[in-house]
Design an enzyme around this catalytic site. Structure first.
Site, PDB file in Angstrom:
ATOM      1  N   GLN A  36      -1.744  12.354   6.789  1.00  0.00           N
ATOM      2  CA  GLN A  36      -1.387  11.172   7.587  1.00  0.00           C
ATOM      3  C   GLN A  36      -0.098  11.314   8.387  1.00  0.00           C
ATOM      4  O   GLN A  36       0.051  10.649   9.423  1.00  0.00           O
ATOM      5  CB  GLN A  36      -1.273   9.934   6.682  1.00  0.00           C
ATOM      6  N   HIS A  59      10.045  11.350   3.314  1.00  0.00           N
ATOM      7  CA  HIS A  59       8.791  12.080   3.055  1.00  0.00           C
ATOM      8  C   HIS A  59       7.833  12.072   4.252  1.00  0.00           C
ATOM      9  O   HIS A  59       6.852  12.817   4.255  1.00  0.00           O
ATOM     10  CB  HIS A  59       8.094  11.535   1.801  1.00  0.00           C
ATOM     11  N   ASP A  60       8.121  11.274   5.271  1.00  0.00           N
ATOM     12  CA  ASP A  60       7.262  11.238   6.462  1.00  0.00           C
ATOM     13  C   ASP A  60       7.494  12.433   7.383  1.00  0.00           C
ATOM     14  O   ASP A  60       6.651  12.714   8.250  1.00  0.00           O
ATOM     15  CB  ASP A  60       7.534   9.969   7.289  1.00  0.00           C
ATOM     16  N   GLY A 108      16.144  -2.263  15.547  1.00  0.00           N
ATOM     17  CA  GLY A 108      16.729  -1.070  16.138  1.00  0.00           C
ATOM     18  C   GLY A 108      15.903   0.157  15.788  1.00  0.00           C
ATOM     19  O   GLY A 108      14.842   0.055  15.172  1.00  0.00           O
ATOM     20  N   ASP A 131      14.756  -2.326  11.113  1.00  0.00           N
ATOM     21  CA  ASP A 131      13.500  -1.655  11.463  1.00  0.00           C
ATOM     22  C   ASP A 131      13.228  -1.857  12.950  1.00  0.00           C
ATOM     23  O   ASP A 131      13.962  -2.570  13.638  1.00  0.00           O
ATOM     24  CB  ASP A 131      12.342  -2.187  10.602  1.00  0.00           C
TER      25      ASP A 131
END
Length: 348
Positions: free
Chosen positions: A309, A258-259, A238, A214
């Protein structure tokens, strides 16, 4: 069934009224969590009066009594009356999921829903009208930088990470055992946040090496606040969109695709395909819509949350299959868990 329900609703709209009041039910639970009601009742060895709870939590007696009664009404607390005084106690469900100290606590999820998701949903009509997230209107941050909004302060970042941690404590085991992953010796959880899902992978497949990958600030915070003694997972920082992706037999993308819109999702999947070993694979974890658009309601609500969002949406299995095959993956398998999140496995 739908016709029967519609007819009964014409006589009196019970179901509609229940839906109208859904936000009130949510706020009852949110408020009780934020005030510490469930922690106090769990700690207590005996039922407590509203006066006692109000004194311990520094609230008004009348307000606390109304809140406790509502929690009894929705069957989260129990009540017994002795000599005209009501005494309240927690149910097993409240102790397991709503108190902070429980191993399956959803407290962090509830706080995030209350303080971040709830304000965003106040602007749902604008999100539908504009077709974009409402981070600017809600938090004063650019709609194009979704993770700038999500990580807008260390406090907000910790709330989000707590949400993700709660999600995988609840659903992680079902996800990592949806398919037999024991043939994958090295597994990297891309965007793995706190490591909660990765730990479930390590628990289910102890002979595999499991790494959380992450952004640097997420890895630093995860190791500071969410590390466990004798942790079975390692952490590596990273950027999977721009930087080098570490080699692995299996890549996990849990609640990542899904983002984003399809174009950006395809870019990420192609990057993973290019570094994936032959015979290796990718495991997508998402809330899958039905192909006929009739549910599941939870996934449909999640999709609206993506609208308000992020830049993405929830999708049916056919959409994920299309994206995976377009980027080179094959042998796509889908497993619905029957819970909040489902799994899709594809092989290079």
């Amino acid at each position: 069934m739908a016709e029967h329900l519609s007819q009964s609703e014409l006589d009196y709209p019970f179901k509609l009224l229940e839906y109208f009041n859904g936000f009130r039910v949510s706020k009852v639970i949110f408020s009780a969590c934020e005030l510490g009601v469930f922690d106090l009742l769990l700690k207590s060895q005996e039922p407590l009066s509203a006066q006692h709870v109000a004194r311990e939590l520094s609230t008004s007696v009348d307000g606390m009594e109304s809140l406790l009664d509502a929690l009894v009404g929705i069957e989260i607390l129990e009540v017994e009356t002795t000599d005209g005084t009501a005494f309240y106690s927690s149910t097993d469900v409240a102790n397991l999921y709503l108190a902070k100290g429980s191993v399956k606590s959803l407290h962090d999820m509830i706080v995030y829903y209350s303080q971040t998701i709830y304000p965003l949903w106040n602007n749902m009509a604008d999100a539908v009208r504009d077709g974009k997230n409402q981070n600017e209107k809600t938090f004063g941050l650019p709609s194009e930088e979704i993770f700038q909004a999500i990580y807008r302060s260390e406090e907000e970042m910790l709330k989000f990470m707590g949400l993700m941690n709660s999600s995988w404590v609840l659903d992680g085991h079902d996800i990592v055992t949806a398919f037999n992953l024991s043939c994958f010796q090295t597994i990297v959880d891309l965007g793995g946040c706190t490591g909660a899902l990765a730990r479930e992978v390590a628990k289910a497949y102890p002979s595999s090496s499991v790494t959380v990958f992450d952004l640097p600030k997420i890895i630093e915070t995860a190791q500071k606040h969410f590390c466990q003694e004798n942790d079975a997972v390692s952490f590596q920082s990273g950027d999977f969109f721009e930087g080098e992706i570490p080699p692995a037999d299996l890549y996990v993308l849990a609640r990542i695709i899904h983002d984003w819109p399809e174009e950006k999702s395809l870019k990420l999947l192609k990057r993973i395909y290019d570094v994936c070993k032959p015979g290796g694979g990718v495991l997508l974890v998402e809330a899958l819509l039905f192909e006929n658009r009739r549910g599941p309601v939870m996934a449909q609500l999640f999709s609206l949350n993506m609208l308000v969002q992020t830049e993405g949406k929830e999708r049916p299995p056919s959409d994920y299959t299309h994206m995976l095959e377009k980027t080179g993956f094959s042998n796509v398998q889908v497993c619905r868990t029957g819970k909040s999140y489902d799994a899709i496995l594809a092989i290079r």
